[in-house]
Design an enzyme around this catalytic site. Structure first.
Site, PDB file in Angstrom:
ATOM      1  N   HIS A  37       0.836  -1.211   0.000  1.00 49.59           N
ATOM      2  CA  HIS A  37       0.000   0.000   0.000  1.00 49.59           C
ATOM      3  C   HIS A  37       0.870   1.260   0.000  1.00 49.59           C
ATOM      4  O   HIS A  37       0.592   2.217  -0.714  1.00 49.59           O
ATOM      5  CB  HIS A  37      -0.894   0.034   1.249  1.00 49.59           C
ATOM      6  CG  HIS A  37      -1.880  -1.094   1.350  1.00 49.59           C
ATOM      7  ND1 HIS A  37      -1.803  -2.063   2.319  1.00 49.59           N
ATOM      8  CD2 HIS A  37      -2.969  -1.397   0.616  1.00 49.59           C
ATOM      9  CE1 HIS A  37      -2.812  -2.919   2.181  1.00 49.59           C
ATOM     10  NE2 HIS A  37      -3.534  -2.542   1.158  1.00 49.59           N
ATOM     11  N   ARG A 187      -4.177 -10.183   4.002  1.00 50.85           N
ATOM     12  CA  ARG A 187      -4.658 -11.525   4.367  1.00 50.85           C
ATOM     13  C   ARG A 187      -3.519 -12.444   4.826  1.00 50.85           C
ATOM     14  O   ARG A 187      -3.801 -13.520   5.374  1.00 50.85           O
ATOM     15  CB  ARG A 187      -5.413 -12.172   3.199  1.00 50.85           C
ATOM     16  CG  ARG A 187      -6.778 -11.538   2.957  1.00 50.85           C
ATOM     17  CD  ARG A 187      -7.642 -12.375   2.021  1.00 50.85           C
ATOM     18  NE  ARG A 187      -9.016 -11.911   1.980  1.00 50.85           N
ATOM     19  CZ  ARG A 187      -9.520 -11.079   1.056  1.00 50.85           C
ATOM     20  NH1 ARG A 187      -8.743 -10.603   0.099  1.00 50.85           N
ATOM     21  NH2 ARG A 187     -10.793 -10.709   1.104  1.00 50.85           N
TER      22      ARG A 187
HETATM   23  P1  AMP Z   1      -6.371  -3.862  -0.644  1.00 55.93           P
HETATM   24  O1  AMP Z   1      -6.274  -3.065   0.609  1.00 55.93           O
HETATM   25  O2  AMP Z   1      -5.937  -5.281  -0.514  1.00 55.93           O
HETATM   26  O3  AMP Z   1      -7.721  -3.700  -1.331  1.00 55.93           O
HETATM   27  O4  AMP Z   1      -5.327  -3.219  -1.649  1.00 55.93           O
HETATM   28  C1  AMP Z   1      -5.366  -1.857  -1.975  1.00 55.93           C
HETATM   29  C2  AMP Z   1      -4.447  -1.599  -3.150  1.00 55.93           C
HETATM   30  O5  AMP Z   1      -3.120  -1.980  -2.802  1.00 55.93           O
HETATM   31  C3  AMP Z   1      -4.830  -2.416  -4.394  1.00 55.93           C
HETATM   32  O6  AMP Z   1      -4.680  -1.606  -5.559  1.00 55.93           O
HETATM   33  C4  AMP Z   1      -3.838  -3.540  -4.367  1.00 55.93           C
HETATM   34  O7  AMP Z   1      -3.561  -4.068  -5.654  1.00 55.93           O
HETATM   35  C5  AMP Z   1      -2.627  -2.850  -3.793  1.00 55.93           C
HETATM   36  N1  AMP Z   1      -1.731  -3.851  -3.203  1.00 55.93           N
HETATM   37  C6  AMP Z   1      -2.041  -4.808  -2.290  1.00 55.93           C
HETATM   38  N2  AMP Z   1      -0.981  -5.581  -2.024  1.00 55.93           N
HETATM   39  C7  AMP Z   1       0.029  -5.127  -2.807  1.00 55.93           C
HETATM   40  C8  AMP Z   1       1.386  -5.522  -3.004  1.00 55.93           C
HETATM   41  N3  AMP Z   1       1.923  -6.554  -2.353  1.00 55.93           N
HETATM   42  N4  AMP Z   1       2.126  -4.819  -3.878  1.00 55.93           N
HETATM   43  C9  AMP Z   1       1.597  -3.776  -4.564  1.00 55.93           C
HETATM   44  N5  AMP Z   1       0.329  -3.347  -4.418  1.00 55.93           N
HETATM   45  C10 AMP Z   1      -0.442  -4.004  -3.556  1.00 55.93           C
END
Ligand code: AMP
Length: 283
Positions: A37, A187
């Site tokens: 993030h 997760r």
């Molecule tokens: P989430 O909180 O899981 O919905 O993720 C929010 C944003 O962060 C989304 O655009 C994800 O693709 C991005 N994201 C989550 N994990 C990663 C990661 N390991 N590397 C890069 N971006 C990430």
């Protein structure tokens, strides 16, 4: 840094910046933030004048048997970290603020939403597109940042922005990994120590695929077969899908070319994890 919970307040805050000619960068998240993030936040800070991070565990993108209730949440920890990153606003609405009683409108990106993760998560991308379009309407970003970690989501959101003529640039940032290769994910906190070790098989299978491609193999069947065999040897892992697809239409390809997306979803115990790589064909 200001934490905003209501839509009118968020609109008013960005409205002032827009009137002053400042550009807005938006990073949509579900919170429980990690370096993945923060890589998006840093890109937003660099490219836009004002950075807004939304933290919203979006009920519309969870299936009835999924982890909406148990999804990890820690607004205080997230806020402290975002303040350090120099973020201007955190938008943190309640579910009822985004989906008030009687809510009825949903956005679908047909076809793409049914492939890969869409097969085991039939309503997922409809929920994602709906919340992201709502966030775009509320925050009015010039640029929005997403991670390649969720490659299908990024491809679908780009398509939505294109099809609906949205005035927002969709930027996709590389996958951030732990030192041992595991793709960062909120997760990952669900994993026991044994499962955490087993979860490495996702990244390891992608690394093996990359090695085969580097050695000249181009047959998708051979590469995917190798990945599936490797994952099959891990007792805690159960494959949801392992696919090589075209980045535009997400249809399976027989031959690996530059830009092919190799994507997988694997259950490690009860936890479903995803990972992917875009074939570069560069050594
Ligand atoms: P989430 O909180 O899981 O919905 O993720 C929010 C944003 O962060 C989304 O655009 C994800 O693709 C991005 N994201 C989550 N994990 C990663 C990661 N390991 N590397 C890069 N971006 C990430």
């Amino acid at each position: 840094m200001k934490i905003i919970k209501t839509i009118p307040e968020m609109k008013a805050a960005v409205g002032e910046h827009k009137s002053a000619g400042r550009t807005i960068g938006l990073v949509p998240t579900m919170g429980f933030l990690h370096e993945g993030h923060f890589s998006l936040v840093r890109a937003a800070r660099k490219k836009a004048d004002v950075t807004v991070v939304s933290i919203f565990v979006n009920p519309a993108q969870f299936g009835p048997k999924e982890d909406l209730k148990t999804y990890p949440r820690d607004l205080n920890r997230d806020s402290v970290m975002l303040e350090k990153e120099g973020v201007d606003y955190v938008f943190h609405p309640e579910a009822g603020e985004m989906y008030p009683h009687g809510y009825k409108t949903y956005v679908e990106v047909r076809d793409l939403q049914e492939k890969l993760c869409g097969r085991s998560r039939p309503e997922h991308f409809r929920g994602v597109c709906t919340v992201v379009l709502k966030l775009f309407q509320i925050v009015g970003p010039d640029i929005a940042f997403f991670g390649q970690k969720d490659a299908q989501q990024a491809i679908i959101l780009r398509k939505m922005a294109q099809d609906l003529n949205l005035d927002v640039q969709v930027e996709i940032m590389p996958i951030v990994r732990e030192a041992d290769g595991l793709a960062m994910s909120s997760r990952n906190t669900y994993l026991s120590p044994e499962e955490r070790a087993a979860a490495l098989v996702l990244a390891k299978s992608l690394e093996a695929a990359k090695r085969q491609i580097d050695h000249g193999e181009r047959r998708a069947g051979v590469i995917l077969g190798g990945m599936k065999a490797m994952i099959g040897e891990e007792p805690l892992a159960r494959i949801d899908y392992v696919e090589a697809v075209d980045m535009e239409d997400l249809d399976p390809v027989k031959k690996i070319v530059k830009g092919t997306l190799i994507a997988l979803a694997v259950f490690i115990g009860p936890t479903r994890l995803i990972d992917n790589m875009i074939v570069s064909l560069e050594r």
